[in-house]
Scaffold this motif. Structure first.
Motif, PDB file in Angstrom:
ATOM      1  N   GLY A  22      41.606  38.289  27.530  1.00 44.39           N
ATOM      2  CA  GLY A  22      40.194  38.651  27.623  1.00 44.39           C
ATOM      3  C   GLY A  22      39.230  37.561  27.189  1.00 44.39           C
ATOM      4  N   VAL A  26      35.453  36.674  28.683  1.00 42.79           N
ATOM      5  CA  VAL A  26      34.243  36.579  27.866  1.00 42.79           C
ATOM      6  C   VAL A  26      33.604  35.203  28.040  1.00 42.79           C
ATOM      7  CG1 VAL A  26      33.346  36.622  25.509  1.00 42.79           C
ATOM      8  CG2 VAL A  26      35.127  38.243  26.182  1.00 42.79           C
ATOM      9  N   HIS A 170      37.755  36.820  18.276  1.00 48.28           N
ATOM     10  CA  HIS A 170      38.285  37.703  19.320  1.00 48.28           C
ATOM     11  C   HIS A 170      39.548  38.370  18.837  1.00 48.28           C
ATOM     12  CE1 HIS A 170      35.415  36.380  22.374  1.00 48.28           C
ATOM     13  NE2 HIS A 170      35.415  35.283  21.644  1.00 48.28           N
ATOM     14  N   VAL A 220      34.166  41.358  18.235  1.00 45.22           N
ATOM     15  CA  VAL A 220      33.847  41.900  19.551  1.00 45.22           C
ATOM     16  C   VAL A 220      33.723  43.430  19.629  1.00 45.22           C
ATOM     17  CG1 VAL A 220      34.501  39.885  20.902  1.00 45.22           C
ATOM     18  CG2 VAL A 220      36.287  41.469  20.145  1.00 45.22           C
ATOM     19  N   ASN A 253      32.078  43.531  23.808  1.00 44.07           N
ATOM     20  CA  ASN A 253      32.149  42.779  25.062  1.00 44.07           C
ATOM     21  C   ASN A 253      31.556  43.608  26.194  1.00 44.07           C
ATOM     22  OD1 ASN A 253      33.442  40.542  23.999  1.00 44.07           O
ATOM     23  ND2 ASN A 253      35.484  41.431  24.288  1.00 44.07           N
ATOM     24  N   GLN A 311      50.899  43.823  19.547  1.00 43.08           N
ATOM     25  CA  GLN A 311      49.530  44.342  19.420  1.00 43.08           C
ATOM     26  C   GLN A 311      49.268  45.501  20.385  1.00 43.08           C
ATOM     27  OE1 GLN A 311      46.431  41.484  20.436  1.00 43.08           O
ATOM     28  NE2 GLN A 311      44.920  43.084  20.721  1.00 43.08           N
ATOM     29  N   GLU A 385      42.912  46.602  18.485  1.00 43.79           N
ATOM     30  CA  GLU A 385      42.289  46.060  19.702  1.00 43.79           C
ATOM     31  C   GLU A 385      40.856  45.663  19.366  1.00 43.79           C
ATOM     32  OE1 GLU A 385      42.709  44.347  22.612  1.00 43.79           O
ATOM     33  OE2 GLU A 385      44.193  45.928  23.012  1.00 43.79           O
ATOM     34  N   PRO A 386      40.638  44.372  19.175  1.00 42.87           N
ATOM     35  CA  PRO A 386      39.299  43.930  18.781  1.00 42.87           C
ATOM     36  C   PRO A 386      38.199  44.481  19.689  1.00 42.87           C
ATOM     37  CG  PRO A 386      40.869  42.152  18.512  1.00 42.87           C
ATOM     38  CD  PRO A 386      41.614  43.284  19.155  1.00 42.87           C
ATOM     39  N   CYS A 387      38.392  44.389  20.991  1.00 40.74           N
ATOM     40  CA  CYS A 387      37.487  45.095  21.908  1.00 40.74           C
ATOM     41  C   CYS A 387      38.316  45.753  23.007  1.00 40.74           C
ATOM     42  CB  CYS A 387      36.449  44.158  22.537  1.00 40.74           C
ATOM     43  SG  CYS A 387      35.390  45.080  23.680  1.00 40.74           S
ATOM     44  N   GLY A 388      38.970  44.912  23.820  1.00 35.93           N
ATOM     45  CA  GLY A 388      39.684  45.437  24.984  1.00 35.93           C
ATOM     46  C   GLY A 388      38.729  45.453  26.163  1.00 35.93           C
TER      47      GLY A 388
HETATM   48  C1  GLC Z   1      41.172  39.316  22.286  1.00 32.21           C
HETATM   49  C2  GLC Z   1      41.364  40.772  21.942  1.00 32.21           C
HETATM   50  C3  GLC Z   1      40.729  41.733  22.916  1.00 32.21           C
HETATM   51  C4  GLC Z   1      39.346  41.277  23.310  1.00 32.21           C
HETATM   52  C5  GLC Z   1      39.430  39.864  23.839  1.00 32.21           C
HETATM   53  C6  GLC Z   1      38.084  39.317  24.272  1.00 32.21           C
HETATM   54  O1  GLC Z   1      42.169  38.807  23.074  1.00 32.21           O
HETATM   55  O2  GLC Z   1      42.737  41.086  21.795  1.00 32.21           O
HETATM   56  O3  GLC Z   1      40.657  43.021  22.340  1.00 32.21           O
HETATM   57  O4  GLC Z   1      38.807  42.137  24.291  1.00 32.21           O
HETATM   58  O5  GLC Z   1      39.907  39.011  22.836  1.00 32.21           O
HETATM   59  O6  GLC Z   1      37.140  39.373  23.244  1.00 32.21           O
END
Ligand code: GLC
Ligand code: ADP
Length: 509
Positions: A22, A26, A170, A220, A253, A311, A385-388
């Motif tokens: 991801g 971004v 991230h 994120v 995100n 993860q 999961e920081p964002c996903g």
């Molecule tokens: C990282 C995280 C994911 C996030 C991505 C972009 O890889 O695992 O959760 O969406 O970064 O920020």
């Protein structure tokens, strides 16, 4: 007009040049959204072989020479496809012109010289930030991403003319940890070797360079911003993050709906939207055909897409497979690469459940679109999961997410309860504990609703499709974060002081 007009965005991967996850998305779509807000945003990325292959026509922007050893280094200039955003490529062939991905060779082993590769990247980020790269341009704000860029804030801390620095986390799970000998061999300012700087329990930690020295920290999602200040998610860095919590913000995100929308996605079989949801079934049928699943519009097709690593809770899914697929009305499609053990177990399971389970061990962007369009449910049993992003994409496609309630998944998916179904806020299903049983229970809830009422299921799909996670919204929050970074910079970041106290802290000046 913002005072922070010019931004240098530093990342180790940028879509469509190079992507392993991801972060690359971004690093493409967020700069585009910031550009739309009027920022002069430029990206810097290592010139990996796969990137060079794509930008054959790249012109050599500058012959900037890195002091002492690296006389073969150049900075190349291109633009981000689909935009006029400038991308600088750090062309150091001995470091980056290799097969494999940004971090690993074709044998899937980390490159043994990763510390040197990303230390050099950090040095180049510093040079550009200080207008010492021959570009006649310097940013007001440096926006770094993850450990690969962590050295730059630490080096810049000593530079009087430095820009404000935002460091985006991230993930905390990759920190760029290397032994002391590596630190020594990199010939870095010795003042960085203290627990207040980049030392982390006897190792050198690249990510600490960002966490300690940036003026502003962003992660994120709001939930992950809180989680990483706890021992469960902080990997030992929670104390530092608590200490800097006044500088830490969570910004979700987004999704670039030009590329991820079932109304006009060129990669899917049939376009659809709220008023012709039936057309989604055509995508399901063609996906079943493509993957060798039994063609049946009535079964519930689950998809799981992503890196096959701990993860992502792949082991939970594997542990629950037999329970899940006992129900012949459930099909499962998995797309991903990663841990060799998971890849093998998934292949074996697909063999055991032929026609009911399909696995593709590959990176395939267009198949990801077709799976998200064709499936009924997206499974994301992540432990953290920081964002996903995948759940955000699937919401737009009416593919109902079943997720573990952690980080950005908890922030973006609204669990289907009686109340949330009644007031049309429900968008998916959450389970609270990352365990096989909780995963199965959540899938069961979804399957029960799917089977019991087509209308209620469609209402759930529609609520998800109407969600708006556009990048413009996130970009607006980054604009504010840049202002915060600038204010802290002007007031004097405490970290400047921390470094100056270290012995021989001025070596890099
Ligand atoms: C990282 C995280 C994911 C996030 C991505 C972009 O890889 O695992 O959760 O969406 O970064 O920020
Ligand atoms: P992470 O960054 O932790 O991998 P995200 O959900 O933020 O997780 O982003 C993953 C991105 O990578 C999404 O765009 C997803 O579609 C994509 N992706 C992951 N694995 C694959 C794959 N095997 N094939 C195609 N796309 C993939």
């Amino acid at each position: 007009m913002d005072v922070n007009r010019s931004i240098l965005f530093a990342a180790s991967e940028v879509y469509p040049f190079v992507k392993t996850g991801g972060l690359a998305d971004v690093a493409c779509y967020l700069p585009m959204a910031l550009h739309d807000l009027g920022f002069d945003i430029r990206i810097v990325l290592p010139a990996y072989r796969c990137v060079l292959d794509q930008v054959k026509k790249t012109r050599n922007a500058t012959g900037f020479q890195v002091p002492e050893t690296r006389d073969r280094t150049k900075l190349l200039q291109t633009t981000l496809p689909g935009s006029d955003i400038i991308v600088y490529l750090v062309d150091a062939p001995d470091l980056y012109d290799r097969p494999g991905d940004p971090y690993q060779g074709p044998d899937r082993m980390d490159w043994p010289d990763n510390a040197g590769r990303f230390a050099f990247f950090g040095q180049m980020i510093r040079q550009i930030s200080l207008n010492k790269a021959g570009l006649n341009w310097a940013p007001d704000v440096l926006h770094c991403n993850d450990w690969h860029t962590g050295l730059a804030p630490a080096l810049l801390a000593q530079d009087a003319g430095r820009p404000a620095i935002l460091f985006a986390i991230h993930t905390l799970s990759y920190q760029g940890l290397f032994p002391r000998q590596t630190f020594t061999s990199l010939d870095l300012p010795s003042g960085l070797w203290t627990p207040e700087a980049m030392e982390f329990y006897g190792n050198m930690s690249f990510i600490k360079g960002g966490l300690v020295y940036a003026d502003k920290l962003v992660t994120v999602s709001p939930r992950y911003a809180k989680e990483i200040t706890t021992p469960e998610f902080g990997y030992g860095l929670e104390g530092l993050l608590q200490h800097r919590s006044d500088r830490l913000t969570g910004i979700l995100n987004g999704v670039d709906y030009r590329f991820w929308d079932p109304r006009h996605d060129p990669l899917i079989e049939r376009h659809y939207w709220l008023d012709n949801l039936g057309a989604k079934k055509i995508n399901k049928k063609s996906l079943q055909q493509e993957l060798g699943l039994r063609e049946n519009g009535k079964v519930i097709l689950l998809a799981c897409i992503g890196r096959l690593i701990d993860q992502k809770g792949i082991d939970l899914m594997l542990a629950g497979l037999t329970g899940l697929l006992q129900n012949e009305n459930i099909q499962l499609a998995v797309l991903g690469t990663g841990n060799a053990g998971y890849e093998q177990s998934l292949r074996t399971a697909a063999g055991n459940f032929a026609g009911q389970m399909a696995v593709r061990i590959e990176y395939n962007e267009s198949l990801a679109h077709r799976m998200i369009a064709g499936a009924d449910i997206l499974l994301m049993p992540s432990r953290f999961e920081p964002c996903g992003l995948t759940q955000l994409y699937s919401l737009r496609y009416g593919t109902v997410p079943v997720v573990c309630a952690t980080g950005g998944l908890a922030d973006t998916v609204v669990d289907a309860t009686d109340t949330s179904m009644q007031n049309h806020t429900a968008t998916g299903f959450q389970f609270v504990n990352a365990s096989r049983d909780h995963l199965l229970a959540a899938v069961n809830r979804a399957v029960t609703l799917f089977t019991a009422s087509k209308d209620r299921w469609r209402s759930l799909m529609r609520s998800g499709m109407k969600q708006d996670f556009c990048w413009a919204r996130s970009a607006e929050q980054y604009r504010i974060a840049y202002m915060d970074a600038s204010d802290v910079r002007t007031a004097g970041n405490h970290a400047d002081f921390a470094l100056k106290k270290g012995k021989n802290g001025g070596k890099n000046q």
